[in-house]
Write a protein that holds these residues in place. Sequence first.
Motif, mmCIF file in Angstrom:
data_model
loop_
_atom_site.group_PDB
_atom_site.id
_atom_site.type_symbol
_atom_site.label_atom_id
_atom_site.label_comp_id
_atom_site.label_asym_id
_atom_site.label_seq_id
_atom_site.Cartn_x
_atom_site.Cartn_y
_atom_site.Cartn_z
ATOM 1 N N VAL A 25 -0.953 7.389 24.118
ATOM 2 C CA VAL A 25 -0.787 7.602 22.684
ATOM 3 C C VAL A 25 -1.116 6.314 21.936
ATOM 4 C CG1 VAL A 25 0.854 8.092 20.848
ATOM 5 C CG2 VAL A 25 0.981 9.373 22.997
ATOM 6 N N GLN A 26 -1.937 6.458 20.902
ATOM 7 C CA GLN A 26 -2.268 5.286 20.093
ATOM 8 C C GLN A 26 -2.271 5.666 18.625
ATOM 9 O OE1 GLN A 26 -6.014 3.313 21.036
ATOM 10 N NE2 GLN A 26 -5.176 1.336 20.415
ATOM 11 N N LEU A 27 -1.601 4.850 17.842
ATOM 12 C CA LEU A 27 -1.557 5.005 16.390
ATOM 13 C C LEU A 27 -1.892 3.651 15.789
ATOM 14 C CD1 LEU A 27 1.790 6.991 16.209
ATOM 15 C CD2 LEU A 27 -0.471 7.931 15.718
ATOM 16 N N VAL A 28 -2.953 3.594 15.009
ATOM 17 C CA VAL A 28 -3.404 2.321 14.453
ATOM 18 C C VAL A 28 -3.468 2.437 12.937
ATOM 19 C CG1 VAL A 28 -5.218 0.587 14.428
ATOM 20 C CG2 VAL A 28 -4.728 1.833 16.541
ATOM 21 N N GLU A 29 -2.586 1.705 12.274
ATOM 22 C CA GLU A 29 -2.541 1.721 10.822
ATOM 23 C C GLU A 29 -3.448 0.636 10.248
ATOM 24 O OE1 GLU A 29 1.738 2.608 12.278
ATOM 25 O OE2 GLU A 29 0.102 1.260 12.797
ATOM 26 N N SER A 30 -3.936 0.892 9.047
ATOM 27 C CA SER A 30 -4.745 -0.086 8.333
ATOM 28 C C SER A 30 -4.625 0.168 6.838
ATOM 29 C CB SER A 30 -6.208 0.000 8.770
ATOM 30 O OG SER A 30 -6.739 1.280 8.473
ATOM 31 N N GLY A 31 -5.112 -0.797 6.061
ATOM 32 C CA GLY A 31 -5.159 -0.615 4.617
ATOM 33 C C GLY A 31 -4.117 -1.354 3.816
ATOM 34 N N GLY A 32 -3.206 -2.024 4.494
ATOM 35 C CA GLY A 32 -2.188 -2.774 3.774
ATOM 36 C C GLY A 32 -2.769 -4.013 3.106
ATOM 37 N N GLY A 33 -1.933 -4.672 2.327
ATOM 38 C CA GLY A 33 -2.387 -5.886 1.663
ATOM 39 C C GLY A 33 -1.407 -6.352 0.609
ATOM 40 N N LEU A 34 -1.843 -7.373 -0.120
ATOM 41 C CA LEU A 34 -1.047 -7.940 -1.217
ATOM 42 C C LEU A 34 -1.620 -7.431 -2.535
ATOM 43 C CD1 LEU A 34 0.985 -9.931 -2.476
ATOM 44 C CD2 LEU A 34 -0.770 -11.711 -2.222
ATOM 45 N N VAL A 35 -0.800 -6.752 -3.301
ATOM 46 C CA VAL A 35 -1.244 -6.205 -4.583
ATOM 47 C C VAL A 35 -0.210 -6.507 -5.654
ATOM 48 C CG1 VAL A 35 -2.594 -4.352 -3.525
ATOM 49 C CG2 VAL A 35 -0.188 -3.952 -4.121
ATOM 50 N N GLN A 36 -0.612 -6.297 -6.893
ATOM 51 C CA GLN A 36 0.296 -6.502 -8.020
ATOM 52 C C GLN A 36 1.009 -5.194 -8.368
ATOM 53 O OE1 GLN A 36 -2.060 -8.224 -11.191
ATOM 54 N NE2 GLN A 36 -1.854 -10.279 -10.327
ATOM 55 N N PRO A 37 2.143 -5.299 -9.020
ATOM 56 C CA PRO A 37 2.827 -4.070 -9.479
ATOM 57 C C PRO A 37 1.885 -3.216 -10.321
ATOM 58 C CG PRO A 37 4.277 -5.959 -9.702
ATOM 59 C CD PRO A 37 2.939 -6.506 -9.309
ATOM 60 N N GLY A 38 1.918 -1.916 -10.063
ATOM 61 C CA GLY A 38 1.055 -0.990 -10.776
ATOM 62 C C GLY A 38 -0.255 -0.689 -10.076
ATOM 63 N N ASP A 39 -0.598 -1.490 -9.091
ATOM 64 C CA ASP A 39 -1.835 -1.279 -8.338
ATOM 65 C C ASP A 39 -1.687 -0.127 -7.355
ATOM 66 O OD1 ASP A 39 -3.002 -4.754 -8.022
ATOM 67 O OD2 ASP A 39 -3.034 -3.323 -9.699
ATOM 68 N N SER A 40 -2.804 0.171 -6.688
ATOM 69 C CA SER A 40 -2.836 1.241 -5.697
ATOM 70 C C SER A 40 -3.326 0.709 -4.354
ATOM 71 C CB SER A 40 -3.778 2.358 -6.156
ATOM 72 O OG SER A 40 -3.322 2.941 -7.360
ATOM 73 N N LEU A 41 -2.914 1.380 -3.301
ATOM 74 C CA LEU A 41 -3.408 1.127 -1.952
ATOM 75 C C LEU A 41 -3.511 2.455 -1.228
ATOM 76 C CD1 LEU A 41 -1.432 -1.977 -0.547
ATOM 77 C CD2 LEU A 41 -3.896 -1.842 -0.932
ATOM 78 N N ARG A 42 -4.444 2.515 -0.292
ATOM 79 C CA ARG A 42 -4.568 3.695 0.549
ATOM 80 C C ARG A 42 -4.425 3.268 2.000
ATOM 81 N NH1 ARG A 42 -9.078 7.190 2.779
ATOM 82 N NH2 ARG A 42 -8.310 9.346 2.680
ATOM 83 N N LEU A 43 -3.369 3.706 2.629
ATOM 84 C CA LEU A 43 -3.149 3.415 4.034
ATOM 85 C C LEU A 43 -3.794 4.497 4.890
ATOM 86 C CD1 LEU A 43 0.610 2.349 4.014
ATOM 87 C CD2 LEU A 43 -1.417 0.983 3.527
ATOM 88 N N SER A 44 -4.300 4.077 6.041
ATOM 89 C CA SER A 44 -4.886 5.007 6.992
ATOM 90 C C SER A 44 -4.267 4.804 8.363
ATOM 91 C CB SER A 44 -6.395 4.807 7.072
ATOM 92 O OG SER A 44 -7.020 5.094 5.845
ATOM 93 N N CYS A 45 -4.271 5.881 9.129
ATOM 94 C CA CYS A 45 -3.755 5.819 10.502
ATOM 95 C C CYS A 45 -4.682 6.614 11.386
ATOM 96 C CB CYS A 45 -2.348 6.386 10.554
ATOM 97 S SG CYS A 45 -1.655 6.534 12.208
ATOM 98 N N ALA A 46 -5.231 5.947 12.395
ATOM 99 C CA ALA A 46 -6.090 6.603 13.368
ATOM 100 C C ALA A 46 -5.260 6.927 14.601
ATOM 101 C CB ALA A 46 -7.255 5.694 13.731
ATOM 102 N N ALA A 47 -5.275 8.188 14.990
ATOM 103 C CA ALA A 47 -4.429 8.650 16.088
ATOM 104 C C ALA A 47 -5.274 9.112 17.266
ATOM 105 C CB ALA A 47 -3.542 9.796 15.612
ATOM 106 N N SER A 48 -4.748 8.909 18.456
ATOM 107 C CA SER A 48 -5.419 9.384 19.654
ATOM 108 C C SER A 48 -4.411 9.521 20.788
ATOM 109 C CB SER A 48 -6.541 8.420 20.074
ATOM 110 O OG SER A 48 -6.019 7.143 20.369
#
Length: 111
Positions: free
Chosen positions: A1-24
């Motif tokens: 089983v593998q779950l790999v998250e990505s897409g995090g970061g440092l942002v300002q209040p009010g900003d947006s982020l999209r997290l992704s997770c690749a599963a196998s």
Amino acid sequence: VQLVESGGGLVQPGDSLRLSCAASGFAFSRSIMKWVRQAPGKEVEWVSSITSNSTIRTYTSSVKGRFTISRDNTKNTVHLQMNRLKPEDTAVYYCGFGPTRGQGTQVTVSS
């Protein structure tokens, strides 16, 4: 089983982020997937879940209306679109199913 998250970061209040997770390594298309998070010094908090066919999506109250969970069963991926981010959203975000989760991705919301 593998779950790999990505897409995090440092942002300002009010900003947006999209997290992704690749599963196998497991029956992704038949699994309920979720996102959880852990802020510094706090316990793990459930954020959102999505059923195998995406018909039911649930959210913790603090993110309802701001976050959207989605999945692509053809690509074995699950996503978390996070809008109007707040400093209290700062945490390591993990995707998972059942008791299993990935290594996480850091989200920091700060001005």
